[in-house]
Motif scaffolding. Structure first.
Motif, PDB file in Angstrom:
ATOM      1  N   GLY A 136       6.393 -24.916  20.316  1.00 52.48           N
ATOM      2  CA  GLY A 136       6.309 -23.938  21.379  1.00 52.48           C
ATOM      3  C   GLY A 136       6.419 -22.428  20.663  1.00 52.48           C
ATOM      4  N   TYR A 149      -0.774 -26.103  24.314  1.00 57.43           N
ATOM      5  CA  TYR A 149       0.094 -27.283  24.776  1.00 57.43           C
ATOM      6  C   TYR A 149      -0.625 -28.603  24.982  1.00 57.43           C
ATOM      7  N   ASN A 174      13.378 -30.602  23.640  1.00 58.17           N
ATOM      8  CA  ASN A 174      12.876 -29.148  24.112  1.00 58.17           C
ATOM      9  C   ASN A 174      13.695 -28.087  23.494  1.00 58.17           C
ATOM     10  N   GLU A 178       9.396 -23.475  25.449  1.00 54.64           N
ATOM     11  CA  GLU A 178       8.621 -24.384  26.631  1.00 54.64           C
ATOM     12  C   GLU A 178       8.409 -23.966  27.944  1.00 54.64           C
TER      13      GLU A 178
END
Length: 301
Positions: A136, A149, A174, A178
């Motif tokens: 990301g 993505y 994560n 994101e």
């Protein structure tokens, strides 16, 4: 955990009366009887070894022995600290530890053969989970292109299918990147990754600290992704939005863990990114590991 650190610094029973299967939560979450106290099963408490990377570099074997003495029986690795998978496994075995989970990035661009070799190492080490640790961000900061993505989501599914064939559960971890809304859409990168991957192939490992930093309430994430969040990183935030030992900062873990059954949680992983980095000493990472284990083992919610 920063991308460069992931890439370069490092290459079970359930609670009494509950199922002993790794994939089954150990207690009821929302909807349980009022006044019923729940706990984090000690058998499901782990520690991300990135927390101890500096101390592991000093002495791998002694550090593993110290973790076992604290009470840990499982860890999550982030590479093998200069050892082969077999050597790393031997050191774990000698200390009475099991690396139930490991962080390993999927190849970009996608390469199935490279990923299969990673899965072979995961099998040698004894992983049950294998988790992609970072995505990301680009040269100019967080990715804001939905197409990027979507393409990555397709690769995650490919990686998840190969992991499934190898007997592993593949997950995605994560950071805050994101949760940036993607240009031309009302969706975040996390929305795209979770909606365009197959939940049977890609579970979620939610880093609770980074979710908060990305302005995402973990309870909301649980509600939207019920039974898909198998693992969490228990990482706390201090008043300046920096890192803190679990239980000493601002994150209300009790509130989150009351929804453990809804989430599908089976592993609670202690982590602090700066635990043994200057101005702290490498050995202070063991203080964090000790504080995190004590906090989770004593928590009632």
């Amino acid at each position: 955990m920063p991308e460069i650190s992931r890439r370069h610094l490092f290459g079970v029973a359930a609670a009494a009366g509950a199922s002993t299967a790794l994939g089954t939560p150990a207690f009821a979450g929302a909807g349980s009887q009022p006044g019923t106290a729940h706990r984090v099963p000690r058998e499901q408490i782990s520690v991300q070894l990135y927390t101890l990377r500096n101390q592991l570099a000093v002495n791998l074997e002694t550090t593993f022995t110290e973790l076992a003495a604290i009470g840990y029986r499982r860890v999550e690795h982030a590479g093998f600290v200069g050892r082969t998978a077999a050597q790393f496994r031997a050191a774990l075995d000698n200390a009475g530890l099991k690396a139930t989970s490991g962080h390993a990035g999927i190849p970009q661009p996608w390469n199935a053969d490279t990923w299969k070799r990673t899965l072979e190492d995961a099998a040698i080490v004894g992983n049950e989970f294998i988790v992609h640790p970072y995505f990301g961000a680009g040269a100019n900061g967080p990715v804001r292109d939905a197409a990027v993505y979507r393409a990555f989501a397709a690769d995650l599914d490919k990686a998840g299918e190969l992991a499934r064939r190898a007997g592993l559960s593949f997950g995605y971890h994560n950071h805050q990147n994101e949760f940036v809304r993607q240009n031309g859409t009302s969706r975040t990168g996390f929305d795209i990754l979770t909606s365009e991957t197959d939940a049977k192939l890609v579970h979620l490992e939610v880093d609770l600290y980074w979710a908060w930093r990305g302005a995402a309430d973990p309870v909301d994430l649980i509600e939207r992704h019920r039974r898909r969040i198998k693992q969490v990183h228990v990482k706390d935030m201090d008043v300046a939005s920096g890192f803190a030992d679990p239980g000493t900062g601002l994150i209300d873990f009790e509130r989150i863990f009351r929804r453990a059954a809804d989430a599908g949680l089976v592993e609670y992983i202690v982590e602090r990114d700066d635990a043994g980095s200057p101005p702290r000493t490498p050995a202070q990472a063991l203080d964090t590991a000790r504080a995190g284990y004590r906090y989770l083992a004593g928590l009632r919610f």
